[in-house]
Design an enzyme around this catalytic site. Structure first.
Site, mmCIF file in Angstrom:
data_model
loop_
_atom_site.group_PDB
_atom_site.id
_atom_site.type_symbol
_atom_site.label_atom_id
_atom_site.label_comp_id
_atom_site.label_asym_id
_atom_site.label_seq_id
_atom_site.Cartn_x
_atom_site.Cartn_y
_atom_site.Cartn_z
ATOM 1 N N SER A 105 -2.575 -0.727 4.882
ATOM 2 C CA SER A 105 -2.422 -1.703 3.808
ATOM 3 C C SER A 105 -1.193 -2.558 4.107
ATOM 4 C CB SER A 105 -2.240 -0.992 2.469
ATOM 5 O OG SER A 105 -0.931 -0.464 2.404
ATOM 6 N N LYS A 106 -0.925 -3.474 3.200
ATOM 7 C CA LYS A 106 0.200 -4.397 3.375
ATOM 8 C C LYS A 106 1.519 -3.675 3.656
ATOM 9 C CE LYS A 106 -1.089 -8.801 2.229
ATOM 10 N NZ LYS A 106 -2.182 -8.864 1.257
ATOM 11 N N ARG A 107 1.648 -2.456 3.090
ATOM 12 C CA ARG A 107 2.887 -1.712 3.312
ATOM 13 C C ARG A 107 3.163 -1.481 4.794
ATOM 14 N NH1 ARG A 107 2.449 3.134 2.355
ATOM 15 N NH2 ARG A 107 0.232 3.091 1.895
ATOM 16 N N HIS A 108 2.101 -1.498 5.588
ATOM 17 C CA HIS A 108 2.270 -1.242 7.007
ATOM 18 C C HIS A 108 2.605 -2.509 7.794
ATOM 19 C CE1 HIS A 108 -0.231 2.199 5.649
ATOM 20 N NE2 HIS A 108 0.548 2.853 6.475
ATOM 21 N N GLY A 109 2.835 -3.616 7.092
ATOM 22 C CA GLY A 109 3.123 -4.872 7.796
ATOM 23 C C GLY A 109 1.873 -5.722 7.849
#
Ligand code: GLU
Length: 492
Positions: free
Chosen positions: A258-262
């Site tokens: 997800s976005k948390r991973h960049g």
């Protein structure tokens, strides 16, 4: 004898509700590679049935991302084809025809149960009283009753009539093997809503059937929909395609990407300086392998060797460092002319160079390549690495100044270097190096100390491409002017 493989027809069917993410891109790559390997047809279909979230801009971005990756489709938006239209919102007619067919053969029936009634039934099922799923109340209506209620304008949906004797549904998946879905778990799900719009499980099957799709390669979040879809294929008397469900992509922390991973969208990777061929290669190997060891796989190799058998059923872990490494390999191995071309847009958008400039001084731009191609991991590093060669003025990095320019010795070295360089007749890397070594020698300064002082003065930083080559490209006048101004800036 006709080649049976030549009949392969596969589709990538994104919903244009957002950017194309790497999971979807990988699905597209596998479909494309499989079609190319088998001499089949790759179809792009836009599943734009969600009116609130589907936008033309999202569709445009998906097309752009696919093209950027080097994927071409044989049928679909902007390509045309005999099985169109390729947007689900334009296929209402096909869904009507299919529903008529199912009505005629008794595999679809109208259901008049209201939302409140259905909720009550669900509630009862939850508390253990009644069966889960729809209880088939309306399936028991007589044809005349049903007709009368429809004619009377009563709101209704259309449900599939799961055959009583259907038995368990076995999905024989090319990746995951056999999965058995018990017949008891199949309720008479909705095909067409009361507003006349088809559900995903209905529209997808109608399209796959009409488009004569032979293999459905998609994410395994759809595995649980597959038994329902098989029931619809059967009800339409259409051949059931072969399914291949791809494992999800996880972040290194074992959580769904997800976005948390960049960056997760194709265009975000593009903007972060990843090359399309590297992203294609990386995603191709995220769940498929050529031979278990080859890491550099070009689009050509992929299209010549891809097979469903070598898709892994293990979850794939996205590893940004490996992608960077791979990107670096592609940068290093690229012919210099091509890398120079690829660098230009980055320099252009930083306002450092223009296409006209590039055409005028091709040899100079080409000479930039060996300065950086061994060390770049991402194209975003081009401007930080080479900006000093373009800027009319540079800012000296304070920490670098602190390290290399604060001593009297360093300032003497700068003055000596500026003077000596001014006397050079040949302005090339070898002459510059010889000249600066001689200066260090005559001043009794360690060459390393002098080189570092010169480096900070002309590039602004202790970290730069090779010094003598950089000076050669910068030109004598600019180089000397920078030595003088650094000396002035750090004096006192
Ligand atoms: N539009 C669906 C999705 O993006 C397609 C699923 C399928 O391939 O059947 O998930």
């Amino acid at each position: 004898m006709p080649d049976p493989a030549a009949d392969v027809r596969v589709r990538f069917a994104p919903s244009p509700t957002g950017a194309l993410h790497i999971g979807g891109a990988r699905t597209a790559i596998y479909n494309w590679a499989f079609a190319r390997k088998t001499g089949g047809t790759f179809i792009l279909r836009i599943d734009d049935t969600d009116p609130e979230r589907s936008t033309a801009e999202n569709t445009a971005q998906i097309l752009r991302s696919l093209r950027w990756l080097g994927l071409d489709w044989d049928e679909g938006p902007e390509a045309g084809g005999a099985f169109g239209p390729y947007f689900q919102t334009q296929r209402a007619h096909a869904y009507r025809v299919a529903l008529e067919r199912m009505k005629a053969n008794g595999s679809a029936y109208p259901c008049f149960c209201t939302a409140e009634e259905l909720e009550r039934k669900r509630e009862a099922a939850r508390s253990g009283d009644g069966t889960p799923g729809y209880d088939r109340t309306c399936r028991r209506l007589s044809a005349d009753d049903a007709r009368a209620r429809i004619d009377g304008g009563e709101p209704h949906v259309w449900r599939v009539a799961v055959p009583e004797d259907r038995g368990d549904i076995v999905v024989d998946d090319a990746v995951r093997g056999e999965t058995v879905f018990p017949a008891s778990a199949m309720d008479d799900f909705v095909l067409v809503r009361s507003d006349g719009t088809p559900t995903y499980n209905f529209a997808t099957v109608v399209d796959d059937a009409d488009m004569e799709i032979t293999h459905v390669i998609r994410g395994d979040d759809h595995l649980s929909n597959t038994p329902r879809q098989i029931l619809v294929f059967e009800a339409l008397a259409s051949p059931v395609p072969r399914f291949a469900h791809l494992s999800m992509i996880w972040g290194a922390d074992g959580k769904k990407l997800s976005k948390r991973h960049g960056a997760t969208s194709v265009e975000a990777f593009r903007d972060e300086g990843i090359l399309p061929e590297a992203l294609l290669n990386y995603l191709a190997l995220l769940g498929w392998s050529l031979d278990g060891q080859t890491t550099i796989v070009s689009a050509e190799t992929l299209r010549a060797t891809f097979s469903l058998e070598r898709i892994s059923k293990n979850p794939a872990i996205f590893d940004a460092e490996k992608l960077d490494w791979m990107n670096g390999v592609y940068i290093r191995d690229m012919p210099p002319e091509q890398l120079a071309e690829r660098m230009l847009p980055w320099l252009e958008s930083a306002g450092l160079a223009s296409r006209a400039d590039f055409e005028l001084r091709r040899a100079w731009f080409l000479a930039l390549v060996p300065l950086v191609n061994e060390r770049l991991k991402r194209m975003t590093e081009v401007v930080p690495a080479l900006g000093f060669l373009f800027a009319s003025e540079i800012t000296l990095d304070p920490a670098s100044v602190e390290k290399a320019l604060t001593t009297a010795e360093a300032r003497t070295a700068l003055r000596g270097s500026a003077e000596a360089l001014g006397t050079l007749d040949r302005w090339d890397a070898a002459s510059i190096e010889a000249c600066l070594r001689a200066v260090a020698d005559s001043l009794g300064v360690k060459p390393k100390v002098l080189f570092q002082a010169v480096r900070v003065a002309v590039t602004g930083s202790t970290v730069s491409p090779p010094l003598f080559e950089s000076l050669a490209l910068l030109g004598s006048e600019t180089a000397r002017a920078r030595l003088v101004s650094a000396q002035a800036a750090t004096a006192g």
